[in-house]
Design a protein around this motif. Structure first.
Motif, short mmCIF file in Angstrom:
data_model
loop_
_atom_site.label_atom_id
_atom_site.label_comp_id
_atom_site.label_asym_id
_atom_site.label_seq_id
_atom_site.Cartn_x
_atom_site.Cartn_y
_atom_site.Cartn_z
N MET A 94 -2.22 8.21 11.48
CA MET A 94 -2.64 7.33 10.40
C MET A 94 -2.51 5.88 10.84
O MET A 94 -1.72 5.54 11.70
CB MET A 94 -1.78 7.57 9.14
CG MET A 94 -0.31 7.19 9.28
SD MET A 94 0.63 7.32 7.75
CE MET A 94 -0.03 5.96 6.80
N SER A 95 -3.32 5.01 10.26
CA SER A 95 -3.23 3.58 10.51
C SER A 95 -2.55 2.93 9.32
O SER A 95 -2.92 3.16 8.17
CB SER A 95 -4.62 2.99 10.72
OG SER A 95 -4.54 1.61 10.94
N ALA A 96 -1.53 2.12 9.58
CA ALA A 96 -0.75 1.52 8.50
C ALA A 96 -1.57 0.50 7.74
O ALA A 96 -2.29 -0.30 8.35
CB ALA A 96 0.50 0.88 9.06
N PRO A 97 -1.46 0.46 6.40
CA PRO A 97 -2.13 -0.57 5.60
C PRO A 97 -1.35 -1.88 5.58
O PRO A 97 -1.64 -2.77 4.79
CB PRO A 97 -2.16 0.06 4.21
CG PRO A 97 -0.95 0.93 4.17
CD PRO A 97 -0.77 1.45 5.57
N PHE A 98 -0.37 -1.98 6.45
CA PHE A 98 0.45 -3.19 6.54
C PHE A 98 0.74 -3.46 8.01
O PHE A 98 0.66 -2.55 8.86
CB PHE A 98 1.76 -3.01 5.77
CG PHE A 98 2.43 -1.69 5.99
CD1 PHE A 98 3.18 -1.43 7.13
CD2 PHE A 98 2.29 -0.67 5.06
CE1 PHE A 98 3.78 -0.20 7.35
CE2 PHE A 98 2.88 0.58 5.26
CZ PHE A 98 3.62 0.81 6.41
N ALA A 99 1.08 -4.70 8.32
CA ALA A 99 1.43 -5.06 9.70
C ALA A 99 2.82 -4.53 10.02
O ALA A 99 3.67 -4.40 9.14
CB ALA A 99 1.38 -6.57 9.87
N MET A 140 7.01 -9.69 3.23
CA MET A 140 7.50 -8.81 4.29
C MET A 140 8.74 -8.07 3.82
O MET A 140 9.62 -8.66 3.18
CB MET A 140 7.83 -9.63 5.54
CG MET A 140 8.40 -8.81 6.70
SD MET A 140 9.15 -9.87 7.95
CE MET A 140 7.73 -10.76 8.57
N MET A 141 8.82 -6.78 4.14
CA MET A 141 10.00 -5.98 3.83
C MET A 141 10.68 -5.59 5.14
O MET A 141 10.04 -5.02 6.04
CB MET A 141 9.61 -4.72 3.05
CG MET A 141 10.82 -3.86 2.66
SD MET A 141 10.36 -2.48 1.58
CE MET A 141 9.39 -1.49 2.71
N GLY A 185 4.98 -2.98 -2.45
CA GLY A 185 3.82 -3.85 -2.33
C GLY A 185 3.93 -4.79 -1.16
O GLY A 185 3.55 -5.97 -1.25
N ALA A 186 4.43 -4.30 -0.02
CA ALA A 186 4.66 -5.14 1.16
C ALA A 186 3.38 -5.34 1.95
O ALA A 186 2.61 -4.41 2.15
CB ALA A 186 5.73 -4.51 2.05
N ASP A 187 3.17 -6.56 2.43
CA ASP A 187 2.06 -6.85 3.33
C ASP A 187 2.44 -6.54 4.77
O ASP A 187 1.56 -6.37 5.63
CB ASP A 187 1.68 -8.34 3.26
CG ASP A 187 1.26 -8.75 1.86
OD1 ASP A 187 0.40 -8.07 1.27
OD2 ASP A 187 1.81 -9.75 1.35
N GLU A 188 3.74 -6.52 5.03
CA GLU A 188 4.22 -6.34 6.40
C GLU A 188 5.59 -5.68 6.34
O GLU A 188 6.36 -5.90 5.40
CB GLU A 188 4.32 -7.72 7.09
CG GLU A 188 4.66 -7.67 8.56
CD GLU A 188 4.46 -9.04 9.23
OE1 GLU A 188 5.01 -9.23 10.33
OE2 GLU A 188 3.73 -9.88 8.67
N VAL A 189 5.88 -4.85 7.34
CA VAL A 189 7.18 -4.20 7.45
C VAL A 189 7.81 -4.60 8.78
O VAL A 189 7.18 -4.45 9.84
CB VAL A 189 7.06 -2.67 7.36
CG1 VAL A 189 8.41 -2.01 7.66
CG2 VAL A 189 6.57 -2.25 5.98
#
Length: 336
Positions: A1-6, A221-222, A303-307
């Protein structure tokens, strides 16, 4: 799978039992190069003091070293504990880094001391002022916005001709979220040690957000603690080093990061075991599939844009393997 976040990573520069500080420093370069090749978005270094198991006390030195040995990955602080420093010094240090590596540096800022009370006194941390005052002073130096009557208006920031890199505010609750939004900077939530849910903080951040040149859109970011191995069983076994290290730290017994063999043999007090039982609920430990599904669920709920991932295991080689397994599980495109 491709992550929906960076996907990004944080390096605490752990010092493992049986290794020297020089070896731990050399490993920061190896990990930076591996992260760059694997396709991670950014790499941050924390600021910690008085901890025998952690060599990351001066982020800007590690940032400069990592940036010089990589080509694409963004490198920054996660974060500078601003109350430990004169804002002018931070402005000069991070303008210098931005001048050396334009477009690749981040400036993450935190309000915690990064050490215990003794370290704070040794650093003369805080100077009796509030974090908000330090942050305002830092931004005024960068923007040259002190009023004419202010004595600092006569202090040009060196080097000139370059601005501070994009700024992020670090938080472990909702207290900093609204401020980050109003300032129009990035916001990073420390879910790797805070039991407070990230979603309300992200919501407050986005509600207050006002776009800036550095951040036209909000960026939440989380940060999570992850240990990944080919099987759940091996990951759990390796995680004992982190668990015992955390228990010893919180009960006042500090040492280098012990091997999993020694950690499993260690007899803990009821208080130390209670610390592990409480904190380990935040750690993500398992096979690539287990880790991928858990991270994805947490990121979606928040609702993170990035992990941003931090990994603590005794073996440097197995730590690099953990990051490689995670990147592959999420389908991150390698740069190598």
């Amino acid at each position: 799978m491709s992550a929906p976040f960076a996907l990004s990573l944080q390096d605490l520069a752990p010092i493992a039992e049986g290794t020297t500080t020089a070896e731990a420093m050399a490993e920061t370069i190896k990990l930076a190069q591996a992260a760059d090749d694997l396709g991670y978005t950014r790499l941050w270094y924390a600021e910690h003091h008085g901890m025998p198991s952690i060599a990351s006390s001066v982020p800007e030195i590690l940032i400069g070293s990592a940036a010089a040995h990589t080509k694409n990955i963004r490198v920054g602080s996660g974060g500078v504990m601003l109350l430990n420093h004169a804002p002018l010094r931070i402005a000069e240090a991070y303008r210098t880094l931005e001048g050396l590596h334009p477009g690749r540096i981040d400036l993450g800022l935190g309000r915690a001391p990064g050490g215990d009370g003794y370290a704070m006194r040794a650093l003369r941390s805080g100077g009796g002022e509030e974090f908000s005052a330090y942050l305002a002073e830092l931004m005024a130096f960068d923007e040259d916005s002190f009023p004419p009557e202010h004595p600092y208006s006569r202090v040009p920031v060196s080097p000139g001709g370059v601005r501070l890199p994009p700024m992020w505010l670090l938080g472990s609750s909702g207290a900093s979220a609204q401020a980050a939004g109003q300032l129009g900077i990035g916001y990073a939530f420390a879910a790797h040690f805070s039991h407070t849910p990230a979603a309300p903080a992200f919501e407050a951040y986005r509600y207050a957000f006002k776009g800036t040149e550095a951040f036209p859109r909000s960026r939440a970011m989380m940060c999570v603690s992850v240990i990944c191995a080919p099987t759940d069983e091996e990951a759990q076994y390796l995680s004992r080093s982190q668990a015992v290290s955390w228990a010893l730290f919180t009960t006042g017994e500090q040492r280098k990061l012990m091997s999993p063999e020694e950690a499993h043999a260690r007899v803990l007090t009821p208080q130390q075991q209670s610390v592990i039982d409480h904190q380990s609920t935040l750690w993500i430990v398992g096979s690539p599939e287990t880790v991928r599904d858990t991270i994805a669920e947490k990121a979606e709920l928040a609702g993170a844009d990035e992990v941003m991932i931090t990994t603590t295991v005794h073996s440097y080689e197995l730590r690099r393997r953990s990051y490689a397994l995670i990147a592959n599980a999420f389908g991150v495109t390698p740069r190598a």
